[in-house]
Design a protein around this motif. Structure first.
Motif, short mmCIF file in Angstrom:
data_model
loop_
_atom_site.label_atom_id
_atom_site.label_comp_id
_atom_site.label_asym_id
_atom_site.label_seq_id
_atom_site.Cartn_x
_atom_site.Cartn_y
_atom_site.Cartn_z
N SER A 33 -1.18 -8.01 -2.94
CA SER A 33 -2.22 -7.04 -3.28
C SER A 33 -1.84 -5.69 -2.64
O SER A 33 -1.26 -5.66 -1.54
CB SER A 33 -3.57 -7.52 -2.78
OG SER A 33 -3.50 -7.90 -1.42
N SER A 56 -8.80 -5.78 -0.85
CA SER A 56 -7.86 -5.57 -1.96
C SER A 56 -8.35 -4.45 -2.89
O SER A 56 -9.55 -4.26 -3.04
CB SER A 56 -7.70 -6.86 -2.77
OG SER A 56 -7.08 -7.86 -2.03
N ASN A 100 -2.81 -3.33 -0.76
CA ASN A 100 -3.64 -2.82 0.35
C ASN A 100 -2.88 -3.03 1.64
O ASN A 100 -1.96 -3.86 1.70
CB ASN A 100 -4.97 -3.61 0.41
CG ASN A 100 -4.73 -5.11 0.46
OD1 ASN A 100 -4.52 -5.74 -0.57
ND2 ASN A 100 -4.71 -5.67 1.66
N LYS A 134 2.87 -2.21 3.73
CA LYS A 134 1.62 -2.95 3.98
C LYS A 134 1.38 -3.22 5.45
O LYS A 134 0.29 -3.63 5.83
CB LYS A 134 1.68 -4.32 3.26
CG LYS A 134 1.28 -4.28 1.81
CD LYS A 134 1.16 -5.69 1.23
CE LYS A 134 0.02 -6.50 1.79
NZ LYS A 134 -1.18 -6.63 0.98
MG MG Z 1 -3.69 -9.67 -0.19
#
Ligand code: MG
Ligand code: TXA
Length: 333
Positions: free
Chosen positions: A139, A147, A141, A52
């Motif tokens: 999330s 998201s 992303n 991420k």
């Molecule tokens: Mg998030």
């Protein structure tokens, strides 16, 4: 066509094996897709942060298959938290509680609290039950991006670097969970979501909102979150056409996310009418932002959404998105 929302046994086996191997697995929840790892395995959690590109001190939500093992993660569950869990789990509610000693610092960001949630998406529950433990998942992303609410959004974010991706179709809610802290004898709303302040108060009486003096950190509340790449600006319904026309002058493309069709036609404007129904607006919001991000627009104009409480979560995300990407006010008329 609607996608099957249950995983096959083969898909489940692969996903569970990946979790046991200390790998990450992307999976659907009713809010947004999550990027999950075994919550008790520090190296696996490091993979989430690396993928991420998220700062390591940002805490993660631990997903559980039911409230039955809540006490293994939280040290003491206040009555208010038990009531909220009873009423809203499985569902789009995250509870922040005092942590049990075993909870890793990588999960809590070194804080003495832990965020816990039982999602309601059937595939998430299948995975959690089959794995038999807590799955820490932000999330799915990259840090600060919009998201994902569809499996293809997860692919857009991570390509093949996420080996296992369970495709559970479109997320029903489409916005991240409501986060509520039950700490120091107080109930506090930290992040608005599908479950509203009024619904929370109906269950437990007084609920504060916003960061309190002792409130834990919620990085999702920093301005640059939930932002598309294209600068985004909130404008009133009455200004949409005028601004779209002005800004698209000379063929500059402009994206518009409105709640009605355009009055007139504009050459270089991509106009999405997301409608006025809260459920469908929310369900499609992130997909629309991703679509508009791809049209090569210089700027996205988003129609200001209604002022009532039901729209709090949408307003929260859009306000942050605008703060995260807005160009200097001097750049725009
Ligand atoms: Mg998030
Ligand atoms: O709907 C959701 O909540 C989705 C799905 C995948 O469950 N997850 C999600 O995770 O939105 P994430 O990491 O993108 O956002 C979780 C938020 C972060 O803002 C984080 O700071 C906050 O939860 N959080 C996690 N642990 C916390 C804690 N101990 N205290 C306060 N906030 C916490």
């Amino acid at each position: 066509m609607a996608k099957a929302i249950r995983a096959s046994q083969a898909e489940l086996n692969t996903a569970v094996q990946a979790l046991r191997d200390g790998d990450v697995v992307a999976f659907p929840t009713e809010t947004v897709y999550g990027l999950g790892a075994n919550a008790l395995h520090a190296p696996a959690l490091q993979k989430i942060f690396a993928l991420k590109e998220r700062p390591a001190w940002h805490p993660l939500i631990v997903h559980l298959d039911s409230a039955r093992f809540l006490h293994r993660w939280a040290r003491g569950v206040p009555d208010a938290a038990a009531k909220l869990a009873q009423r809203f789990w499985p569902g789009p509610l995250t509870l922040v509680l005092p942590r049990e000693a075993k909870v890793l610092d990588a999960v809590t960001g070194g804080q003495d609290t832990v965020a816990l949630r039982v999602p309601s998406h059937p595939m998430a529950l299948q995975l959690l039950t089959a794995f038999g433990g807590g799955i820490a998942a932000p999330s799915a992303n990259r840090y600060g991006h919009v998201s994902p609410t569809r499996a293809e959004h997860v692919r857009e974010e991570f390509g093949d670097s996420v080996r296992v991706l369970l495709d559970g179709g479109e997320c029903k809610v489409g916005l991240e969970s409501t986060i509520v802290a039950c700490l120091h004898g107080e109930v506090r709303l930290l992040r608005p979501g599908h479950i509203t302040l009024t619904q929370l108060r109906r269950e437990v009486g007084e609920v504060s909102s916003g960061p309190g003096a002792e409130a834990p950190r919620v990085p999702g509340s920093s301005a640059a979150h939930y932002a598309p790449v294209t600068p985004l600006r909130l404008v009133s319904a009455g200004q949409l056409e005028r601004l779209a026309q002005e800004l698209s002058h000379g063929g500059v493309r402009i994206g518009v996310l409105a709640q009605r069709p355009p009055l007139g036609s504009f050459r270089s404007v991509t106009w999405i009418n997301a409608g006025t129904r809260l459920d469908s607006y929310t369900h499609d919001l992130y997909a629309h932002l991703r679509t508009l991000d791809k049209v090569g627009a210089a700027c996205l104009l988003v129609q200001e959404i209604p002022a009532d409480e039901a729209w709090d979560a949408v307003r929260d995300r859009l306000t942050r998105a605008a703060a995260g990407t807005a160009p200097d006010p001097g750049d725009l008329p």
